[in-house]
Motif scaffolding. Structure first.
Motif, PDB file in Angstrom:
ATOM      1  N   ILE A  66       0.812  -1.239   0.470  1.00  0.00           N
ATOM      2  CA  ILE A  66       0.110  -0.527   0.346  1.00  0.00           C
ATOM      3  C   ILE A  66       1.006   1.081  -0.341  1.00  0.00           C
ATOM      4  O   ILE A  66       0.541   2.303  -0.326  1.00  0.00           O
ATOM      5  N   LEU A  67       1.812   1.257   1.002  1.00  0.00           N
ATOM      6  CA  LEU A  67       3.032   2.334   0.693  1.00  0.00           C
ATOM      7  C   LEU A  67       3.172   2.518  -0.674  1.00  0.00           C
ATOM      8  O   LEU A  67       3.779   3.882  -1.127  1.00  0.00           O
ATOM      9  N   PHE A  68       4.152   1.266  -1.092  1.00  0.00           N
ATOM     10  CA  PHE A  68       4.804   1.391  -2.173  1.00  0.00           C
ATOM     11  C   PHE A  68       3.359   2.243  -3.822  1.00  0.00           C
ATOM     12  O   PHE A  68       4.060   3.148  -4.159  1.00  0.00           O
ATOM     13  N   GLY A  71       4.323   5.519  -4.128  1.00  0.00           N
ATOM     14  CA  GLY A  71       5.403   6.091  -4.869  1.00  0.00           C
ATOM     15  C   GLY A  71       5.357   5.899  -6.526  1.00  0.00           C
ATOM     16  O   GLY A  71       6.246   6.033  -7.292  1.00  0.00           O
ATOM     17  N   ARG A  72       4.609   4.755  -6.855  1.00  0.00           N
ATOM     18  CA  ARG A  72       4.553   4.113  -7.824  1.00  0.00           C
ATOM     19  C   ARG A  72       2.882   3.138  -8.157  1.00  0.00           C
ATOM     20  O   ARG A  72       2.833   2.511  -7.250  1.00  0.00           O
ATOM     21  N   PHE A 170      14.661   3.580  -3.119  1.00  0.00           N
ATOM     22  CA  PHE A 170      13.918   3.518  -2.471  1.00  0.00           C
ATOM     23  C   PHE A 170      12.574   3.129  -2.580  1.00  0.00           C
ATOM     24  O   PHE A 170      11.839   1.979  -2.596  1.00  0.00           O
ATOM     25  N   VAL A 171      11.936   3.635  -3.061  1.00  0.00           N
ATOM     26  CA  VAL A 171      10.340   3.238  -3.935  1.00  0.00           C
ATOM     27  C   VAL A 171       9.715   1.681  -4.521  1.00  0.00           C
ATOM     28  O   VAL A 171       9.453   0.848  -4.178  1.00  0.00           O
ATOM     29  N   GLY A 175       8.915  -1.794  -2.766  1.00  0.00           N
ATOM     30  CA  GLY A 175       7.872  -1.832  -3.750  1.00  0.00           C
ATOM     31  C   GLY A 175       8.072  -4.141  -3.828  1.00  0.00           C
ATOM     32  O   GLY A 175       7.452  -4.888  -4.010  1.00  0.00           O
ATOM     33  N   PHE A 176       9.905  -4.009  -4.450  1.00  0.00           N
ATOM     34  CA  PHE A 176      10.391  -5.341  -4.309  1.00  0.00           C
ATOM     35  C   PHE A 176      10.436  -5.630  -3.140  1.00  0.00           C
ATOM     36  O   PHE A 176       9.490  -7.427  -3.144  1.00  0.00           O
ATOM     37  N   LEU A 177      10.329  -5.107  -1.581  1.00  0.00           N
ATOM     38  CA  LEU A 177      11.037  -6.015  -0.425  1.00  0.00           C
ATOM     39  C   LEU A 177       8.933  -6.724  -0.449  1.00  0.00           C
ATOM     40  O   LEU A 177       8.372  -7.551   0.596  1.00  0.00           O
ATOM     41  N   ALA A 178       7.847  -5.769  -1.088  1.00  0.00           N
ATOM     42  CA  ALA A 178       6.196  -6.231  -0.579  1.00  0.00           C
ATOM     43  C   ALA A 178       5.854  -7.505  -1.244  1.00  0.00           C
ATOM     44  O   ALA A 178       5.562  -8.065  -0.513  1.00  0.00           O
TER      45      ALA A 178
END
Length: 271
Positions: A66-68, A71-72, A170-171, A175-178
């Protein structure tokens, strides 16, 4: 001319209908496997077969997703999918906490004789989030402690995201970490099967459900041109599912040396 216009309208209506079905499947498809698990826990009043770390991983993954989006941009159904999954995991945590605490209390009551203590005097030691004791992290006595932890994590992650939102690195990493966190949900079962040299106790129907769902989801990512992190990790999920299915075939066709099961470890994803 009128016939041509009517044909176009019919095509548009059909497209909208198909898109609605696809979006609905994306939004609710991820939580469907947890419905029978919820009912089973309610029925048996036993939560030992379900790892609450599943909830932890999915909560972290979906909060980060959701936080991602700040940014994207990605498709709205994927946003709703994350929201629905967060709510579902909180519901599962609430049930599991109530059942686990009740089971622990009953066990302690049975350890007391009638002459030693009365039932109402039997109490369990409180395990609270605000005690910040790592030894019982994610094994707290109250549902509200899990909520406090989720809120604290969300607040910290949101603040860091706000500070670094202008950083493309960072963005993209966020996204990748999520999606990578979510993609790894099948690996505990894969490792467990390897250790036990068996898939006994694992639901094959569940694995087939994951595989079909992950395949559908990955195809959706590709067709909607979702961010690259989504479909790469979707492919990873499918690969893990296929590997587990291969274990089912291999260990049933070539039974290995029996292993003593002292505890029953279940899949983070399956249950």
């Amino acid at each position: 001319m009128i016939t041509c216009i009517e044909c176009r309208r019919a095509a548009v209506d059909k497209s909208i209908h198909g898109s609605t079905i696809t979006a609905t499947a994306i939004i609710f498809g991820g939580v469907v496997p947890y419905v029978p698990q919820y009912r089973e826990i309610r029925r048996t009043q036993n939560a030992e077969g379900f790892s609450t770390y599943v909830c932890l991983v999915l909560l972290v993954a979906n909060i980060l997703r959701i936080l991602f989006r700040f940014g994207r941009y990605f498709e709205t159904p994927l946003l709703w999918q994350s929201i629905i999954m967060i709510v579902t995991m909180l519901v599962m945590l609430n049930l599991c906490t109530d059942v686990r605490v009740a089971a622990e209390l009953n066990t302690k009551r049975r350890s007391f004789t009638a002459s030693d203590s009365k039932d109402e005097e039997v109490k369990l030691p409180k395990k609270l989030f605000l005690d910040f004791e790592w030894n019982y992290f994610w094994s707290w006595s109250r549902f509200v402690d899990y909520v406090q932890c989720v809120v604290a994590f969300t607040a910290v992650a949101a603040y860091v995201t706000y500070l670094l939102l202008d950083s493309d690195v960072f963005v993209e990493s966020l996204g990748f970490l999520a999606v990578f966190t979510e993609a790894m949900l099948g690996t505990p079962q894969l490792y467990c099967n390897y250790q036990n040299k068996s898939t006994e106790g694992m639901s094959i129907k569940m694995v087939l459900m994951w595989t079909s769902g992950d395949t559908f989801k990955t195809g959706y990512f590709l067709l909607t041109q979702a961010p690259v992190q989504f479909w790469i990790c979707g492919l990873l999920q499918v690969c893990v599912d296929v590997a587990i299915l291969f274990q089912v075939y291999y260990y049933s066709r070539y039974p290995q040396k029996p292993v003593s099961h002292t505890t029953h470890t279940t899949s983070a994803k399956a249950l």
